[in-house]
Design an enzyme around this catalytic site. Structure first.
Site, PDB file in Angstrom:
ATOM      1  N   ASP A 290       0.876  -1.163   0.000  1.00  0.00           N
ATOM      2  CA  ASP A 290       0.000   0.000   0.000  1.00  0.00           C
ATOM      3  C   ASP A 290       0.927   1.231   0.000  1.00  0.00           C
ATOM      4  OD1 ASP A 290      -2.419   1.539   0.561  1.00  0.00           O
ATOM      5  OD2 ASP A 290      -1.625   1.755   2.585  1.00  0.00           O
ATOM      6  N   LEU A 291       0.402   2.415  -0.308  1.00  0.00           N
ATOM      7  CA  LEU A 291       1.278   3.591  -0.365  1.00  0.00           C
ATOM      8  C   LEU A 291       1.183   4.431   0.911  1.00  0.00           C
ATOM      9  CD1 LEU A 291       3.215   5.400  -2.074  1.00  0.00           C
ATOM     10  CD2 LEU A 291       1.172   6.610  -2.843  1.00  0.00           C
ATOM     11  N   ASP A 292       0.017   5.077   1.073  1.00  0.00           N
ATOM     12  CA  ASP A 292      -0.122   6.010   2.190  1.00  0.00           C
ATOM     13  C   ASP A 292      -0.180   5.275   3.526  1.00  0.00           C
ATOM     14  OD1 ASP A 292      -0.640   8.220   3.740  1.00  0.00           O
ATOM     15  OD2 ASP A 292      -2.790   8.128   3.399  1.00  0.00           O
TER      16      ASP A 292
ATOM     17  N   THR B 277       1.474  10.301   3.832  1.00  0.00           N
ATOM     18  CA  THR B 277       0.758  11.393   3.174  1.00  0.00           C
ATOM     19  C   THR B 277      -0.562  11.708   3.890  1.00  0.00           C
ATOM     20  OG1 THR B 277       0.170   9.689   1.581  1.00  0.00           O
ATOM     21  CG2 THR B 277       1.676  11.378   0.810  1.00  0.00           C
TER      22      THR B 277
ATOM     23  N   SER C 150      -2.582   0.683  -4.259  1.00  0.00           N
ATOM     24  CA  SER C 150      -3.029   1.865  -3.500  1.00  0.00           C
ATOM     25  C   SER C 150      -4.352   2.410  -4.017  1.00  0.00           C
ATOM     26  CB  SER C 150      -1.947   2.950  -3.621  1.00  0.00           C
ATOM     27  OG  SER C 150      -2.451   4.208  -3.242  1.00  0.00           O
ATOM     28  N   ALA C 151      -5.121   3.026  -3.119  1.00  0.00           N
ATOM     29  CA  ALA C 151      -6.387   3.666  -3.509  1.00  0.00           C
ATOM     30  C   ALA C 151      -6.146   5.041  -4.118  1.00  0.00           C
ATOM     31  CB  ALA C 151      -7.276   3.805  -2.283  1.00  0.00           C
TER      32      ALA C 151
ATOM     33  N   GLU D 158      -0.101  -3.442   4.616  1.00  0.00           N
ATOM     34  CA  GLU D 158      -1.212  -2.473   4.701  1.00  0.00           C
ATOM     35  C   GLU D 158      -1.286  -1.794   6.059  1.00  0.00           C
ATOM     36  OE1 GLU D 158      -3.839  -0.778   3.892  1.00  0.00           O
ATOM     37  OE2 GLU D 158      -4.081  -1.269   1.795  1.00  0.00           O
ATOM     38  N   ASP D 159      -1.723  -0.526   6.079  1.00  0.00           N
ATOM     39  CA  ASP D 159      -1.916   0.174   7.357  1.00  0.00           C
ATOM     40  C   ASP D 159      -3.396   0.382   7.681  1.00  0.00           C
ATOM     41  OD1 ASP D 159      -2.250   2.131   5.269  1.00  0.00           O
ATOM     42  OD2 ASP D 159      -2.212   3.654   6.838  1.00  0.00           O
TER      43      ASP D 159
END
Ligand code: B16
Ligand code: MG
Length: 219
Positions: free
Chosen positions: A10-12, A18, A115-116, A170-171
């Site tokens: 995942d990114l954020d 972010t 990522s979303a 994932e967070d």
């Protein structure tokens, strides 16, 4: 089908933080609308799409908006958010992330983004991590938001990997649920209290030993 492992990030909240920029930008919109929007409310937006985030905020103020108004606020929010991420650099990569990406690459395994965010690519470029990724699936590529597993299924498909050979970092609760639904190994980055549905959970990548990654690779 490859027999390599597919590591999907995942990114954020996993690669970069972010969330703080999303928060400032959403808070401005909420304040224009006379809605109180706190850091606690912001937690509910993690991993959630842009449109769904706006709907949650409007719901907090019991505001019913037309599609035209929603589009206006969405554009405003994103323009503001883009102005914050404009100056991002490598110093904003979360602790331990680069070392894990390097280790996975060294071991000749596969890496994807799931990522979303519709701004995922420019962010990876700014923090100079784009070259690590064999595939990128972001908010521009999927129609169903997490906990729907679409984003991770697409990533595994692009890497020519099976779901069973895929690992998700994932967070968000929704992201962990999506990985579990996809029958992938779910690894939470954050608090166990929040991410109790994850198969493994670590406070940050600094707590993930390379021997743990190696064990996953050899499974
Ligand atoms: P954008 P992730 C998600 O990223 C964020 O967690 C979520 O807060 C945000 O609303 C969503 O991206 C959409 O972002 O407005 O840039 O398209 O955690 O899935 O990497
Ligand atoms: Mg996230």
């Amino acid at each position: 089908m490859t027999n390599k492992k597919a590591f999907i990030f995942d990114l954020d909240g996993v690669i970069v933080d972010t969330a703080k920029y999303h928060f400032i930008a959403w808070q401005k919109i909420a304040s224009h609308l006379g809605i109180e929007f706190t850091p606690e409310h912001n937690e509910e937006l993690k991993g959630v799409s842009r449109i769904r985030s706006l709907e949650i905020i409007l719901g907090l103020g019991n505001i019913v908006a037309s599609q035209e108004d929603k589009n206006y606020w969405l554009t405003q929010k994103n323009e503001d958010y883009l102005s914050y991420i404009e100056n991002m650099n490598e110093s904003e990569i979360l602790p331990g992330v680069r070392a894990i990406l390097e280790f996975i690459k060294e071991k000749n395994q596969l890496i994807a983004l799931g990522s979303a965010s519709k701004n995922a690519r420019p962010i990876l470029e700014k923090v100079k991590l784009l070259h690590f990724f064999d595939a990128i699936v972001d908010g521009n590529d999927v129609t169903n938001a997490k906990p729907d597993p679409e984003v991770f299924l697409r990533a595994a498909q692009l890497l020519n990997s099976t779901n069973e050979n895929s690992i998700v970092f994932e967070d968000s609760v929704a992201g962990i649920q999506a990985a579990n639904i996809a029958n992938m190994l779910s690894i939470g980055i954050g608090e166990t209290k929040t991410l109790h549905e994850a198969q493994f959970c670590f406070p940050s990548f600094l707590h993930i030993d390379t021997s743990f990654i190696d064990t996953i690779i050899k499974k």
